[in-house]
Design a protein around this motif. Structure first.
Motif, PDB file in Angstrom:
ATOM      1  N   SER A 144      -6.074   2.972  -6.811  1.00  0.00           N
ATOM      2  CA  SER A 144      -5.743   3.910  -6.386  1.00  0.00           C
ATOM      3  C   SER A 144      -6.765   3.916  -5.668  1.00  0.00           C
ATOM      4  O   SER A 144      -6.382   4.493  -4.029  1.00  0.00           O
ATOM      5  CB  SER A 144      -4.651   4.595  -7.304  1.00  0.00           C
ATOM      6  OG  SER A 144      -6.450   5.005  -8.615  1.00  0.00           O
ATOM      7  N   GLU A 145      -7.873   3.606  -5.840  1.00  0.00           N
ATOM      8  CA  GLU A 145      -9.277   3.982  -4.954  1.00  0.00           C
ATOM      9  C   GLU A 145      -9.395   3.276  -4.015  1.00  0.00           C
ATOM     10  O   GLU A 145      -9.437   3.336  -2.326  1.00  0.00           O
ATOM     11  CB  GLU A 145     -10.748   3.461  -5.905  1.00  0.00           C
ATOM     12  CG  GLU A 145     -12.112   4.344  -5.176  1.00  0.00           C
ATOM     13  CD  GLU A 145     -12.770   4.270  -5.415  1.00  0.00           C
ATOM     14  OE1 GLU A 145     -12.857   4.067  -7.002  1.00  0.00           O
ATOM     15  OE2 GLU A 145     -14.198   4.604  -5.024  1.00  0.00           O
ATOM     16  N   TYR A 204       1.017  -1.360   0.481  1.00  0.00           N
ATOM     17  CA  TYR A 204      -0.058   0.097   0.010  1.00  0.00           C
ATOM     18  C   TYR A 204       0.679   0.845   0.244  1.00  0.00           C
ATOM     19  O   TYR A 204       0.704   2.216  -0.857  1.00  0.00           O
ATOM     20  CB  TYR A 204      -0.761  -0.040   1.223  1.00  0.00           C
ATOM     21  CG  TYR A 204      -2.175  -0.736   1.037  1.00  0.00           C
ATOM     22  CD1 TYR A 204      -2.910  -0.307   0.553  1.00  0.00           C
ATOM     23  CD2 TYR A 204      -1.594  -2.416   1.399  1.00  0.00           C
ATOM     24  CE1 TYR A 204      -4.218  -1.785   0.399  1.00  0.00           C
ATOM     25  CE2 TYR A 204      -3.032  -2.825   1.389  1.00  0.00           C
ATOM     26  CZ  TYR A 204      -4.358  -2.929   0.727  1.00  0.00           C
ATOM     27  OH  TYR A 204      -5.405  -3.927   0.852  1.00  0.00           O
ATOM     28  N   THR A 205       1.736   1.252   0.253  1.00  0.00           N
ATOM     29  CA  THR A 205       3.123   2.428   0.854  1.00  0.00           C
ATOM     30  C   THR A 205       4.111   2.928  -0.046  1.00  0.00           C
ATOM     31  O   THR A 205       4.620   3.142   0.201  1.00  0.00           O
ATOM     32  CB  THR A 205       3.036   2.715   2.413  1.00  0.00           C
ATOM     33  OG1 THR A 205       4.360   1.965   2.574  1.00  0.00           O
ATOM     34  CG2 THR A 205       1.771   2.770   2.914  1.00  0.00           C
ATOM     35  N   LEU A 252      -5.704   3.985   3.061  1.00  0.00           N
ATOM     36  CA  LEU A 252      -4.922   5.244   3.317  1.00  0.00           C
ATOM     37  C   LEU A 252      -5.637   5.672   5.064  1.00  0.00           C
ATOM     38  O   LEU A 252      -5.390   6.302   5.507  1.00  0.00           O
ATOM     39  CB  LEU A 252      -4.009   5.765   2.746  1.00  0.00           C
ATOM     40  CG  LEU A 252      -3.196   4.717   1.688  1.00  0.00           C
ATOM     41  CD1 LEU A 252      -1.777   5.786   1.141  1.00  0.00           C
ATOM     42  CD2 LEU A 252      -2.156   4.832   2.850  1.00  0.00           C
ATOM     43  N   ASN A 253      -6.885   6.477   4.243  1.00  0.00           N
ATOM     44  CA  ASN A 253      -8.107   7.349   5.033  1.00  0.00           C
ATOM     45  C   ASN A 253      -8.354   6.511   6.091  1.00  0.00           C
ATOM     46  O   ASN A 253      -8.930   7.190   7.269  1.00  0.00           O
ATOM     47  CB  ASN A 253      -8.675   7.508   3.741  1.00  0.00           C
ATOM     48  CG  ASN A 253      -7.615   8.788   2.923  1.00  0.00           C
ATOM     49  OD1 ASN A 253      -7.180   9.395   3.323  1.00  0.00           O
ATOM     50  ND2 ASN A 253      -8.799   8.192   1.761  1.00  0.00           N
ATOM     51  N   ASN A 254      -7.763   5.017   6.180  1.00  0.00           N
ATOM     52  CA  ASN A 254      -9.548   5.098   7.448  1.00  0.00           C
ATOM     53  C   ASN A 254      -8.110   3.735   8.588  1.00  0.00           C
ATOM     54  O   ASN A 254      -8.820   2.530   8.948  1.00  0.00           O
ATOM     55  CB  ASN A 254     -10.528   3.796   7.003  1.00  0.00           C
ATOM     56  CG  ASN A 254     -11.889   4.857   6.486  1.00  0.00           C
ATOM     57  OD1 ASN A 254     -12.442   5.048   6.732  1.00  0.00           O
ATOM     58  ND2 ASN A 254     -11.580   4.673   4.668  1.00  0.00           N
ATOM     59  N   ILE A 272      -6.171   1.932  -2.592  1.00  0.00           N
ATOM     60  CA  ILE A 272      -5.308   2.447  -1.471  1.00  0.00           C
ATOM     61  C   ILE A 272      -5.813   3.101  -0.520  1.00  0.00           C
ATOM     62  O   ILE A 272      -5.411   3.616   0.764  1.00  0.00           O
ATOM     63  CB  ILE A 272      -4.506   1.949  -3.017  1.00  0.00           C
ATOM     64  CG1 ILE A 272      -4.102   1.288  -3.142  1.00  0.00           C
ATOM     65  CG2 ILE A 272      -3.115   3.769  -1.492  1.00  0.00           C
ATOM     66  CD1 ILE A 272      -1.812   1.628  -4.543  1.00  0.00           C
ATOM     67  N   ASP A 273      -5.953   4.333  -1.055  1.00  0.00           N
ATOM     68  CA  ASP A 273      -6.950   5.550  -0.970  1.00  0.00           C
ATOM     69  C   ASP A 273      -7.573   5.008   0.074  1.00  0.00           C
ATOM     70  O   ASP A 273      -7.947   5.848   1.852  1.00  0.00           O
ATOM     71  CB  ASP A 273      -7.436   6.533  -1.539  1.00  0.00           C
ATOM     72  CG  ASP A 273      -6.529   7.602  -2.747  1.00  0.00           C
ATOM     73  OD1 ASP A 273      -4.786   7.259  -2.074  1.00  0.00           O
ATOM     74  OD2 ASP A 273      -7.084   7.825  -3.561  1.00  0.00           O
ATOM     75  N   PHE A 274      -8.560   4.208  -0.017  1.00  0.00           N
ATOM     76  CA  PHE A 274      -9.574   4.113   1.068  1.00  0.00           C
ATOM     77  C   PHE A 274      -9.051   3.332   2.035  1.00  0.00           C
ATOM     78  O   PHE A 274      -9.318   3.815   3.243  1.00  0.00           O
ATOM     79  CB  PHE A 274     -10.213   2.834   0.555  1.00  0.00           C
ATOM     80  CG  PHE A 274     -11.511   2.123   1.782  1.00  0.00           C
ATOM     81  CD1 PHE A 274     -12.393   2.531   2.575  1.00  0.00           C
ATOM     82  CD2 PHE A 274     -10.450   0.500   1.649  1.00  0.00           C
ATOM     83  CE1 PHE A 274     -12.853   2.063   3.060  1.00  0.00           C
ATOM     84  CE2 PHE A 274     -12.208  -0.286   3.151  1.00  0.00           C
ATOM     85  CZ  PHE A 274     -12.864   0.902   3.400  1.00  0.00           C
ATOM     86  N   ARG A 317      -9.916   1.313  -9.576  1.00  0.00           N
ATOM     87  CA  ARG A 317      -9.599   0.919  -8.953  1.00  0.00           C
ATOM     88  C   ARG A 317      -8.904   0.930  -7.833  1.00  0.00           C
ATOM     89  O   ARG A 317      -9.032   0.635  -6.751  1.00  0.00           O
ATOM     90  CB  ARG A 317     -10.727  -1.092  -8.525  1.00  0.00           C
ATOM     91  CG  ARG A 317     -10.093  -1.151  -9.840  1.00  0.00           C
ATOM     92  CD  ARG A 317     -10.455  -2.762  -9.705  1.00  0.00           C
ATOM     93  NE  ARG A 317      -9.498  -3.458 -10.677  1.00  0.00           N
ATOM     94  CZ  ARG A 317      -9.179  -4.525 -10.253  1.00  0.00           C
ATOM     95  NH1 ARG A 317      -9.004  -5.397  -8.542  1.00  0.00           N
ATOM     96  NH2 ARG A 317      -8.555  -5.680 -10.533  1.00  0.00           N
ATOM     97  N   SER A 321      -9.302  -1.471   7.594  1.00  0.00           N
ATOM     98  CA  SER A 321     -10.204  -0.399   6.989  1.00  0.00           C
ATOM     99  C   SER A 321     -11.278  -1.090   6.971  1.00  0.00           C
ATOM    100  O   SER A 321     -12.664  -0.050   7.362  1.00  0.00           O
ATOM    101  CB  SER A 321      -9.760  -0.197   5.905  1.00  0.00           C
ATOM    102  OG  SER A 321      -7.881   0.017   6.179  1.00  0.00           O
TER     103      SER A 321
END
Lengths: 325, 325
Positions: free
Chosen positions: B271-272, B218-219, B278-280, B274-276, B269, B245
């Motif tokens: 990167s979406e 993820y990172t 990272l944000n949770n 991944i962002d999910f 999809r 998450s």
């Protein structure tokens, strides 16, 4: 007349049932997918020739003990593992009439299930403190993979003589058959003469079996053996009937045939190669070699007094070598 | 600052050279193709983390004996076998920057070479009468294949909780790391406390390593780790950052993400997802778990007095877990 397997196994009928139960239990796993695949494998219902060899050899050498069952489960587990890997290796779509593991679950699962079965079999031997089995069996697995790899490398070069042929079939086929008989003997006796006799019996049987298998690729009826005639030629596998025939003709003719085998696109090339072998004594020569190994196998058992186990082993030679499929 | 592997291995520098010689010799085969492929494998030059763990654990527990070298060769042979099979399983084109065995010689050869390496490793243990190693190692091979198969079956259903995640990574990754440390200890001591301490050290290290590996998906910077970000998502592998998450948001949102992962064709999809994560808080949570296992690993070594071996093992935890690739 072909002897029936049901007659051969008569002296160990109950023992074979018990083996089947033990084999089924040994395959159990906590992982659902493993259970699903191994249950599917059990449905394929092989002839169980290898456990039969272990149990008959054990009976012939003394008695059929717990150790004999562990040996039988071990060899059947290894054999199953190699079949599953073989189907990946050959991209085979079916096995014993039903879709192969790789066809149903893909290569990924098939490779891993093979590894699982291999380690599970070895674990049983470790748990039972059967270190003599482990010694025999790890060497066998090594010989089997080396034999297959030797065949692949020779196939690529289409360069193989009789000596190499016998090395390959001894490693890839006879080693496990021999190991079954040796493990059966070791499970019930320490007598080196008996162990060696059964080990040699298995080695000769395995070689005769593979020669006959290779002959069937030229003479078998495709409908009965369930695979098309000339499959080996198609895969560029050079076996004994062809090796002999190539040696038996002039260099120019031999080169023409080699070229024919290489030319993948040429129509009718397979039946031309088959005819070449049939017309140059390849089948007769291979037959005569098979007969010699059958004779050796039977001779090996002379150290044992007559018994139902011995009769069955001798019948098994006939069954395995005279099979039409 | 990242510790260098060359510093960590200082106390066993000579021993590691000797191991490399022994490993090379053990791979030798009379079959040309086997030799060719194993020489190629040696060119891939892995980091040899597993033999390093065996040798350091042996040194820490007593002395580095012949048995320690056999153990080191055994685990490296098994590890190599599983890598070769993994590349077949994943249809990987490269390994450590050069084409994989299956890419050069096809699946057929790769499956057989894996089997060869597995049996060769076990044979060395049999020949050395290291039956305690065999006990540990056959169980490990079984756990590794079961772990992979559990992951595959869960991946297909996209249904995996934290408990299952830890079971999978313990079986497929930590088991072999733990076995390296256990075998190293067993090679030089009978002291159950020392053996258990090193076994637990390896288990915790292996789990921390895999969590960090899953976080990197993820990172990590794709150029450094040599594989694209989000590879696990693409393969529908649900790992700890995502599991946390998904549990942390409303059912509706979780279902939307699951659906997104399933929809193979949808652009953007990955990167979406991944962002999910990272944000949770998925990364922070997984990090906190990794830190706990790092702590456990370090704690396990408290039973040993200070020594260069111990320092190196502690540094190795740092090296393995803080790696950027």
């Amino acid at each position: 007349m072909q002897i029936k397997l049901s007659e051969i196994i008569q002296p160990i009928e109950k023992e074979l049932d018990l083996f089947n139960d033990k084999f089924k239990i040994s395959l159990k796993s906590k992982v659902g997918l493993v259970d699903l695949v191994t249950k599917y494998i059990l449905k394929q219902k092989g002839k169980k020739i290898r456990p039969v060899l272990v149990l008959l050899s054990a009976g012939l050498s003394g008695e059929i003990s717990d150790r004999a069952y562990r040996g039988a489960v071990l060899v059947e587990m290894l054999h199953t593992a190699t079949l599953v890997h073989d189907d990946v290796v050959d991209a085979a779509e079916t096995r014993r009439g039903i879709p192969s593991i790789n066809a149903v679950w893909k290569n990924k699962v098939a490779v891993l299930i093979g590894d699982y079965l291999l380690s599970r079999g070895l674990m049983l031997a470790v748990d039972g403190n059967d270190f003599d089995f482990l010694r025999v069996v790890t060497d066998t697995v090594k010989r089997m993979s080396e034999g297959e790899l030797l065949q692949i490398s020779k196939t690529r070069k289409l360069d193989i003589d009789e000596e190499t042929y016998f090395k390959i079939i001894s490693d890839k086929t006879a080693s496990l058959i021999s190991t079954c008989c040796e493990i059966g003997a070791r499970s019930s006796t320490d007598d080196v003469n008996k162990i060696t006799a059964l080990k040699n019996f298995g080695e000769s049987l395995g070689i005769a079996f593979q020669i006959r298998d290779d002959i069937l690729d030229y003479t078998g009826k495709s409908k009965i053996i369930g695979k098309p005639l000339g499959g080996d030629i198609k895969e560029k596998k050079i076996t004994l009937p062809l090796i002999y025939s190539l040696k038996n003709v002039e260099k120019k003719e031999a080169n023409r045939i080699i070229k024919l085998i290489k030319s993948e696109s040429k129509k009718g090339r397979i039946s031309e190669v088959i005819d070449f072998v049939l017309n140059n004594g390849g089948i007769e020569y291979a037959e005569s070699q098979a007969v010699q190994f059958i004779h050796s196998a039977n001779e090996s058992l002379k150290v044992f007094p007559d018994s139902p186990y011995k009769s069955s082993l001798l019948e098994l030679v006939d069954f395995v070598v005279n099979r039409k499929n």
